[in-house]
Design a protein around this motif. Structure first.
Motif, PDB file in Angstrom:
ATOM      1  N   HIS A 176      39.429  -7.689 -10.117  1.00 34.58           N
ATOM      2  CA  HIS A 176      39.204  -7.230 -11.621  1.00 34.58           C
ATOM      3  C   HIS A 176      39.486  -6.016 -11.617  1.00 34.58           C
ATOM      4  CE1 HIS A 176      35.567  -5.727 -13.708  1.00 34.58           C
ATOM      5  NE2 HIS A 176      34.974  -6.730 -13.128  1.00 34.58           N
ATOM      6  N   ILE A 196      27.171 -15.192  -7.257  1.00 37.08           N
ATOM      7  CA  ILE A 196      28.618 -16.165  -7.146  1.00 37.08           C
ATOM      8  C   ILE A 196      29.232 -16.946  -6.346  1.00 37.08           C
ATOM      9  CG2 ILE A 196      31.242 -15.914  -8.249  1.00 37.08           C
ATOM     10  CD1 ILE A 196      29.943 -13.094  -9.232  1.00 37.08           C
ATOM     11  N   VAL A 226      21.908  -8.716 -20.831  1.00 32.06           N
ATOM     12  CA  VAL A 226      22.876  -9.709 -21.249  1.00 32.06           C
ATOM     13  C   VAL A 226      22.080 -10.869 -22.155  1.00 32.06           C
ATOM     14  CG1 VAL A 226      23.767 -11.592 -18.820  1.00 32.06           C
ATOM     15  CG2 VAL A 226      24.130  -8.773 -18.340  1.00 32.06           C
ATOM     16  N   CYS A 271      30.272  -3.349 -12.343  1.00 27.12           N
ATOM     17  CA  CYS A 271      30.737  -4.009 -11.156  1.00 27.12           C
ATOM     18  C   CYS A 271      32.612  -3.521 -11.558  1.00 27.12           C
ATOM     19  CB  CYS A 271      31.553  -5.550 -11.715  1.00 27.12           C
ATOM     20  SG  CYS A 271      32.188  -5.865 -13.997  1.00 27.12           S
ATOM     21  N   ARG A 305      26.994 -14.208 -12.944  1.00 27.43           N
ATOM     22  CA  ARG A 305      26.987 -13.059 -13.579  1.00 27.43           C
ATOM     23  C   ARG A 305      26.233 -11.621 -12.663  1.00 27.43           C
ATOM     24  NH1 ARG A 305      27.249  -9.922 -19.798  1.00 27.43           N
ATOM     25  NH2 ARG A 305      27.528  -7.547 -18.444  1.00 27.43           N
ATOM     26  N   TYR A 311      22.205 -14.842 -13.985  1.00 24.57           N
ATOM     27  CA  TYR A 311      22.397 -13.316 -13.878  1.00 24.57           C
ATOM     28  C   TYR A 311      21.031 -12.760 -13.044  1.00 24.57           C
ATOM     29  CZ  TYR A 311      19.785 -13.645 -18.645  1.00 24.57           C
ATOM     30  OH  TYR A 311      18.728 -13.858 -19.136  1.00 24.57           O
ATOM     31  N   MET A 341      23.565 -19.393 -17.896  1.00 28.61           N
ATOM     32  CA  MET A 341      24.372 -18.357 -17.804  1.00 28.61           C
ATOM     33  C   MET A 341      23.439 -17.830 -17.043  1.00 28.61           C
ATOM     34  SD  MET A 341      26.692 -16.037 -18.539  1.00 28.61           S
ATOM     35  CE  MET A 341      26.427 -14.300 -17.766  1.00 28.61           C
ATOM     36  N   GLY A 362      30.496 -11.615 -19.312  1.00 30.58           N
ATOM     37  CA  GLY A 362      31.392 -10.973 -18.538  1.00 30.58           C
ATOM     38  C   GLY A 362      32.666 -10.672 -18.020  1.00 30.58           C
ATOM     39  N   THR A 417      32.345 -14.274 -12.802  1.00 31.32           N
ATOM     40  CA  THR A 417      32.657 -13.166 -13.326  1.00 31.32           C
ATOM     41  C   THR A 417      31.927 -12.579 -12.171  1.00 31.32           C
ATOM     42  OG1 THR A 417      30.077 -13.538 -14.342  1.00 31.32           O
ATOM     43  CG2 THR A 417      32.357 -14.380 -15.194  1.00 31.32           C
ATOM     44  N   GLY A 418      32.398 -11.224 -12.759  1.00 36.03           N
ATOM     45  CA  GLY A 418      31.439  -9.938 -12.030  1.00 36.03           C
ATOM     46  C   GLY A 418      31.613  -9.601 -10.808  1.00 36.03           C
ATOM     47  N   SER A 461      35.465 -12.341 -16.221  1.00 33.01           N
ATOM     48  CA  SER A 461      36.694 -13.119 -15.524  1.00 33.01           C
ATOM     49  C   SER A 461      37.313 -12.737 -14.251  1.00 33.01           C
ATOM     50  CB  SER A 461      36.273 -14.526 -16.208  1.00 33.01           C
ATOM     51  OG  SER A 461      37.769 -15.439 -15.315  1.00 33.01           O
TER      52      SER A 461
END
Length: 392
Positions: free
Chosen positions: A315, A201, A121, A248, A195, A115, A113, A360, A215-216, A362
Motif C-alpha cells: 500500500h 478483500i 464511498v 487504510c 474496498r 464496501y 463496488m 480505492g 484495494t484498501g 489498488s
C-alpha cells in the motif's frame, strides 16, 4: 437481484449518449444537493451511528459531518472539472497494407463496488463512474445502510430531474447474499472492486467469478533512518498515525535505526500525547485502524527494507532521512504502490493526488496501482479503418 443487474447493464449503454458537459452538469447538481440537503443525510447517518459502539475503529469512518459533506461535494465538483477520460486516442498507426489503427479509451461498462462503513464511498464511486461513462452497482455494509440509501436516493432524484435513467446507479441490499450475487454476476458486472479490510478483500478475491481489482487493506510502515531529522520525524509520524486512525493509509509500524534509539521518546512524544498506544515488534504486521502503533528497532536500511518486504501489504511506505542515497534506495527497493520520502503516508488519497476523488487504493500490480481515479476505471478498444483490404 438479476433484474437489478440487467437494468444496470442496459442503463450503462445509455451513458454513451451523454456529452461530457451533460455529465458535468449532473455532477455539479448532485454536489449542490448534498450541501443543500445536509440535514437529511446527517439524520440518516445518525441512525447508523446509533447502532455502532463509538469505541469501534469503524465509527470514525462511518461518521458524516457538515465538514465531511462539504468535502464530498467539493471532490465531486473537482471530478466534474477534470478532463474527460473517454475518447482519448492512446495510440495510432497505419499498417503497411493501409489499415489505420487507433486505440481509444472507453468505459468498463458496469462497476460493482463492495464496501464497508464508508458512506462517502457512495458519492465518490458515483462521481467517478458517471464521469467516466460507467454505471455502478453498490453493495455497502449494514453498518452504513441508512446513510447509503439516503445518498443513493438523493442521486436518483437529481438524475431523474435531468432525464437520466436512475438505473445507472443501483444499491443492493446490505446482505451477504447480495455480495454473493454480485460476485457471480458474469455478463453483468464488468469488474468488481472491494474496498475495506483484509477479510472483505480476501472474501471477494476468493469467491468472485467476475474480474476483481483489490484495494484498501494496508499495513503501513515509516522508517526513521539514522540520518532522519527529529523535528520533521515528529510531524510526519504524528500526521501519518493520528490524522485519521481508521483509514487504510494510517501508520501501523514505525521502524527506527538503532543509532537513533535515544531519540525515540522525543520522536514519539507528540503521537503519544494524542493517545496512541505504543506496542513492541510482536505487533508487527497488524493493520490497527486504531490508536495503536508497533515499533521495531532495525540495524540498517537493508533490514528496514527486508522487514517491509515481509510484513507490508503493498500500500504505502515512507522513509524519513536527509541522506538522498538512502532515500533513493528505499524508493527503488520497497515494493508498494506509494513510496514516500520525508512525507507522511496520509497523502495516499485520490483527491490529494489531484484525481478529484478515488474509487480505492489498488495494492495489486496487474492493472491500476495506487489511488484509482478516472483513467484507472476506463479500458480501451481498437478502432480499425480500411478501404476493402483483405488478409492473405
Amino acid at each position: 437481484m438479476k433484474q437489478i443487474f440487467e437494468n444496470t447493464k442496459a442503463a450503462s449503454r445509455t451513458l454513451a449518449t451523454l456529452s461530457d458537459e451533460q455529465r458535468n452538469e449532473v455532477l455539479i447538481a448532485v454536489a449542490d444537493t448534498i450541501v443543500a440537503q445536509k440535514e437529511r443525510l446527517l439524520a440518516a447517518n445518525a441512525a447508523d451511528l446509533e447502532r455502532m459502539d463509538p469505541s469501534n475503529p469503524l465509527y470514525d469512518r462511518l461518521m458524516l459531518t457538515d465538514a465531511r459533506l462539504e468535502a464530498i461535494a467539493s471532490d465531486m465538483r473537482h471530478v466534474a472539472a477534470l478532463p474527460s477520460p473517454l475518447g482519448r486516442v492512446l495510440m495510432q498507426r497505419t499498417l503497411p497494407n493501409g489499415l489505420r489503427l487507433s486505440r481509444v479509451s472507453v468505459p468498463f461498462g458496469v462497476i460493482g463496488m463492495v464496501y464497508e462503513a464508508r458512506p462517502n464511498v457512495t458519492f465518490d464511486v458515483f462521481s467517478l463512474c458517471f464521469k467516466s461513462g460507467n454505471a455502478c452497482v453498490l453493495k455497502g455494509g449494514k453498518d452504513a445502510d441508512e446513510s447509503n440509501r439516503a445518498g443513493v436516493a438523493l442521486i436518483h432524484e437529481v438524475l431523474a430531474r435531468y432525464g437520466v435513467t436512475t438505473d445507472v446507479v443501483a444499491l443492493l441490499p446490505a446482505t451477504h447474499e447480495a455480495t454473493a450475487a454480485m460476485l457471480e454476476a458474469v455478463g453483468y458486472i464488468d469488474v468488481c472492486i472491494p474496498r475495506g479490510g483484509r477479510k472483505l478483500i480476501d472474501f471477494v478475491r476468493d469467491h468472485a467469478k467476475v474480474p476483481v481489482i483489490e484495494t484498501g487493506a494496508g499495513v503501513v510502515h515509516t522508517y526513521f533512518d539514522e540520518y532522519g531529522n527529529l523535528e520533521m520525524g515528529q510531524r510526519i509520524i504524528l500526521n501519518a498515525k493520528t490524522r485519521r486512525v481508521s483509514v487504510c493509509n494510517a501508520l501501523d509500524c514505525l521502524l527506527i535505526h538503532r543509532s537513533r534509539l535515544g531519540d525515540l521518546e522525543q520522536l514519539l512524544a507528540p503521537t503519544v500525547a494524542k493517545g496512541v498506544e505504543i506496542l513492541g515488534e510482536e505487533a508487527c504486521g497488524i493493520e490497527f485502524m486504531d490508536y495503536k502503533m508497533a515499533v521495531k528497532v532495525v540495524d540498517s536500511l537493508d533490514e528496514a527494507i527486508a522487514h517491509i518486504a515481509r510484513y507490508g501489504s503493498g500500500h504505502s511506505e515512507s522513509i524519513i532521512t536527509d541522506h538522498a542515497d538512502h532515500a533513493r534506495r528505499f524508493q527503488q527497493q520497497v515494493d508498494a504502490a506509494c513510496v514516500y520520502w520525508n512525507a507522511p503516508t496520509s497523502f495516499t488519497d485520490g483527491a490529494q493526488f489531484g484525481l478529484g476523488a478515488e474509487i480505492g487504493i489498488s495494492t495489486q500490480k496487474l492493472g491500476p496501482r495506487g489511488p484509482m481515479g478516472l483513467e484507472e476505471i476506463t479500458t480501451y478498444k481498437w478502432l480499425i479503418e480500411g478501404e476493402g483490404q483483405i488478409r492473405e
